[in-house]
Design a protein around this motif. Structure first.
Motif, PDB file in Angstrom:
ATOM      1  N   ILE A   1      22.637  49.795   4.638  1.00 43.57           N
ATOM      2  CA  ILE A   1      22.724  51.244   4.451  1.00 43.57           C
ATOM      3  C   ILE A   1      24.168  51.638   4.191  1.00 43.57           C
ATOM      4  CG2 ILE A   1      23.008  51.735   6.922  1.00 43.57           C
ATOM      5  CD1 ILE A   1      21.208  54.240   6.435  1.00 43.57           C
ATOM      6  N   ASN A   2      24.348  52.621   3.328  1.00 48.17           N
ATOM      7  CA  ASN A   2      25.667  53.111   2.932  1.00 48.17           C
ATOM      8  C   ASN A   2      25.618  54.634   2.912  1.00 48.17           C
ATOM      9  OD1 ASN A   2      27.261  53.575  -0.210  1.00 48.17           O
ATOM     10  ND2 ASN A   2      28.351  53.162   1.680  1.00 48.17           N
ATOM     11  N   GLY A   3      26.774  55.254   3.151  1.00 55.69           N
ATOM     12  CA  GLY A   3      26.869  56.703   3.043  1.00 55.69           C
ATOM     13  C   GLY A   3      27.195  57.360   4.371  1.00 55.69           C
ATOM     14  N   GLY A   4      28.393  57.932   4.501  1.00 55.88           N
ATOM     15  CA  GLY A   4      28.736  58.723   5.669  1.00 55.88           C
ATOM     16  C   GLY A   4      29.024  57.936   6.931  1.00 55.88           C
ATOM     17  N   ILE A   5      29.167  56.633   6.842  1.00 58.33           N
ATOM     18  CA  ILE A   5      29.432  55.820   8.035  1.00 58.33           C
ATOM     19  C   ILE A   5      30.941  55.772   8.256  1.00 58.33           C
ATOM     20  CG2 ILE A   5      29.126  53.560   9.123  1.00 58.33           C
ATOM     21  CD1 ILE A   5      26.717  53.190   7.167  1.00 58.33           C
ATOM     22  N   THR A   6      31.377  56.194   9.440  1.00 60.63           N
ATOM     23  CA  THR A   6      32.808  56.383   9.661  1.00 60.63           C
ATOM     24  C   THR A   6      33.373  55.569  10.814  1.00 60.63           C
ATOM     25  OG1 THR A   6      32.376  58.309  11.061  1.00 60.63           O
ATOM     26  CG2 THR A   6      32.751  58.719   8.717  1.00 60.63           C
ATOM     27  N   GLY A   7      32.540  54.843  11.550  1.00 59.52           N
ATOM     28  CA  GLY A   7      33.076  54.110  12.694  1.00 59.52           C
ATOM     29  C   GLY A   7      32.171  52.990  13.152  1.00 59.52           C
ATOM     30  N   ILE A   8      32.702  52.178  14.051  1.00 67.35           N
ATOM     31  CA  ILE A   8      32.008  50.994  14.538  1.00 67.35           C
ATOM     32  C   ILE A   8      30.746  51.366  15.309  1.00 67.35           C
ATOM     33  CG2 ILE A   8      32.201  49.019  16.090  1.00 67.35           C
ATOM     34  CD1 ILE A   8      33.762  48.638  13.524  1.00 67.35           C
ATOM     35  N   ALA A   9      30.832  52.341  16.211  1.00 65.60           N
ATOM     36  CA  ALA A   9      29.671  52.700  17.032  1.00 65.60           C
ATOM     37  C   ALA A   9      28.525  53.193  16.163  1.00 65.60           C
ATOM     38  CB  ALA A   9      30.066  53.753  18.065  1.00 65.60           C
ATOM     39  N   GLN A  10      28.823  53.996  15.165  1.00 62.16           N
ATOM     40  CA  GLN A  10      27.785  54.494  14.261  1.00 62.16           C
ATOM     41  C   GLN A  10      27.141  53.338  13.505  1.00 62.16           C
ATOM     42  OE1 GLN A  10      29.303  57.008  11.167  1.00 62.16           O
ATOM     43  NE2 GLN A  10      27.291  57.852  10.625  1.00 62.16           N
ATOM     44  N   ALA A  11      27.955  52.400  13.052  1.00 63.38           N
ATOM     45  CA  ALA A  11      27.420  51.242  12.338  1.00 63.38           C
ATOM     46  C   ALA A  11      26.532  50.402  13.250  1.00 63.38           C
ATOM     47  CB  ALA A  11      28.572  50.398  11.795  1.00 63.38           C
ATOM     48  N   GLN A  12      26.952  50.197  14.487  1.00 69.84           N
ATOM     49  CA  GLN A  12      26.142  49.423  15.429  1.00 69.84           C
ATOM     50  C   GLN A  12      24.802  50.096  15.680  1.00 69.84           C
ATOM     51  OE1 GLN A  12      29.147  49.222  18.532  1.00 69.84           O
ATOM     52  NE2 GLN A  12      29.384  47.008  18.230  1.00 69.84           N
TER      53      GLN A  12
ATOM     54  N   PRO B   1      16.926  58.239   8.261  1.00 64.57           N
ATOM     55  CA  PRO B   1      15.570  57.848   8.667  1.00 64.57           C
ATOM     56  C   PRO B   1      14.746  57.268   7.530  1.00 64.57           C
ATOM     57  CG  PRO B   1      16.147  59.929   9.696  1.00 64.57           C
ATOM     58  CD  PRO B   1      17.241  59.627   8.711  1.00 64.57           C
ATOM     59  N   LEU B   2      14.916  57.764   6.307  1.00 64.43           N
ATOM     60  CA  LEU B   2      14.159  57.221   5.182  1.00 64.43           C
ATOM     61  C   LEU B   2      14.544  55.771   4.925  1.00 64.43           C
ATOM     62  CD1 LEU B   2      12.214  57.472   2.812  1.00 64.43           C
ATOM     63  CD2 LEU B   2      14.105  58.413   1.449  1.00 64.43           C
ATOM     64  N   VAL B   3      15.832  55.467   4.985  1.00 62.61           N
ATOM     65  CA  VAL B   3      16.266  54.087   4.747  1.00 62.61           C
ATOM     66  C   VAL B   3      15.729  53.169   5.846  1.00 62.61           C
ATOM     67  CG1 VAL B   3      18.253  52.577   4.382  1.00 62.61           C
ATOM     68  CG2 VAL B   3      18.302  54.932   3.528  1.00 62.61           C
ATOM     69  N   ILE B   4      15.737  53.636   7.066  1.00 63.56           N
ATOM     70  CA  ILE B   4      15.175  52.849   8.172  1.00 63.56           C
ATOM     71  C   ILE B   4      13.684  52.626   7.953  1.00 63.56           C
ATOM     72  CG2 ILE B   4      14.706  52.871  10.652  1.00 63.56           C
ATOM     73  CD1 ILE B   4      17.392  54.477  10.911  1.00 63.56           C
ATOM     74  N   GLU B   5      12.981  53.653   7.472  1.00 61.02           N
ATOM     75  CA  GLU B   5      11.557  53.498   7.152  1.00 61.02           C
ATOM     76  C   GLU B   5      11.340  52.440   6.072  1.00 61.02           C
ATOM     77  OE1 GLU B   5       9.532  57.127   6.155  1.00 61.02           O
ATOM     78  OE2 GLU B   5      10.574  58.230   7.749  1.00 61.02           O
TER      79      GLU B   5
END
Length: 335
Positions: free
Chosen positions: A209-220, A193-197
């Motif tokens: 954004i980077n960190g803890g992203i593990t799949g396509i749906a999460q990235a989308q 949320p901070l990065v989105i802010e």
């Protein structure tokens, strides 16, 4: 080159020390034509003082590809940036996120989050030396006892004032005292949320954004939240075939990438060239161990490459033997 680095940053594979070398990047490029790929961090002194330009070699097929630099001396970073731009990299990135002890001792990496004015001076020098090549920054949300909600906006405002227009934010603090580099990848909590802010607060900045992203749906979902790009690290390295072949269709309107078996076949001529130039098989195949994660025969694939690829004289026949041990795609995984 199929896309500019800025457009390609919609999905990128993170710079990872000892992992994202030229062989790894060639492999990843076979699975996605459009994602932005990054080098391992190269220190500015190695280029400016050491003349270590061999670290910059890459295959033209890797475009769009970015060079990540580490350093804190504006003059050295300017020299290294000029060299990188002359080599043809599509972006030069300044590392303000690595928490390793070695990086701290050189006064660069995440410790620079405590010195935003110096980062701005470095970035201005790099921009002055880069010509038409874009200079970017990869940072953390803060370090140690900093309050990210105060530190991060000040940092972004300062580097933007130096002319930086694109930033990748690893959404964790870095604890330079008390945590190892490995622990720094998992223990500090993520703050998406901070990065989105920050994107809302700095609409003119291109923010990935980077960190803890593990799949396509999460990235989308993160892109749909307003961010400009996502950067995936370990998941793209350890299980590349589950992510990278989907990237072009999901993020760039392109066709899906090839299946893992086809990727291996396309790697064989590259491997043969590498061997002809005096290289060793395991220098390439160490990046291919996770290609069949979860597939029947994956254990035999890994075992054959791990046991035989380092042997003198090992050639493409080792890869072909390992490939023959795999069950067809779609076969049920072993018990």
């Amino acid at each position: 080159m199929t896309a500019t680095a800025r457009n390609a940053a919609r999905f990128s594979v993170a710079p990872m020390m000892e992992w994202t070398d030229r062989h790894c990047r060639y492999l990843h490029r076979l699975m996605t034509r459009h994602a932005l790929l990054y080098t391992e961090m190269v220190t500015a002194p190695a280029l400016a003082r050491g003349g270590a330009t061999h670290l910059l070699a890459f295959d033209p097929a890797e475009h769009p590809v970015a060079l990540q630099l580490g350093g804190s001396d504006p003059a050295e970073l300017a020299t290294a940036t000029r060299i990188g731009a002359e080599f043809g990299y599509d972006e030069i990135n300044l590392n303000v996120g690595c928490p390793s002890d070695r990086v701290q001792s050189g006064c660069f990496g995440a410790v620079l989050m405590e010195r935003p004015a110096l980062v701005a001076e470095c970035c201005a020098a790099m921009i002055g030396a880069a010509g038409a090549t874009e200079v970017t920054v990869k940072c953390r949300i803060g370090v140690d006892d900093q309050d990210p909600r105060e530190t991060l906006p000040r940092f972004l405002e300062t580097v933007a004032g130096a002319g930086v227009r694109r930033v990748t934010i690893h959404a964790r603090k870095a604890w330079l005292q008390g945590l190892s580099p490995r622990e720094n990848r998992d223990i500090p909590p993520l703050d998406y949320p901070l990065v989105i802010e920050m994107k809302r607060a700095f609409p003119d900045l291109h923010i990935s954004i980077n960190g803890g992203i593990t799949g396509i749906a999460q990235a989308q979902a993160l892109l749909e939240a307003g961010l400009d790009g996502v950067m995936v690290g370990r998941a793209a390295y350890h299980d590349p075939a589950s992510i990278l072949p989907q990237v072009d269709a999901a993020f760039f309107g392109g066709a899906p990438g090839p299946a893992a078996e086809e990727v291996v076949r396309r790697m064989l001529p590259y491997i043969a060239r590498h061997l002809d130039e005096g290289g060793r098989l395991n220098q390439v195949t160490r990046h291919m161990l996770g290609l069949f994660a979860g597939r029947p025969g994956a254990r035999a694939w890994r075992r054959i490459l791990s046991e035989r690829a380092h042997r003198p004289g090992a050639g493409t026949e080792v890869v072909e033997e390992a490939l023959s041990r795999l069950a067809p795609a779609g076969a049920p995984a072993a018990g």
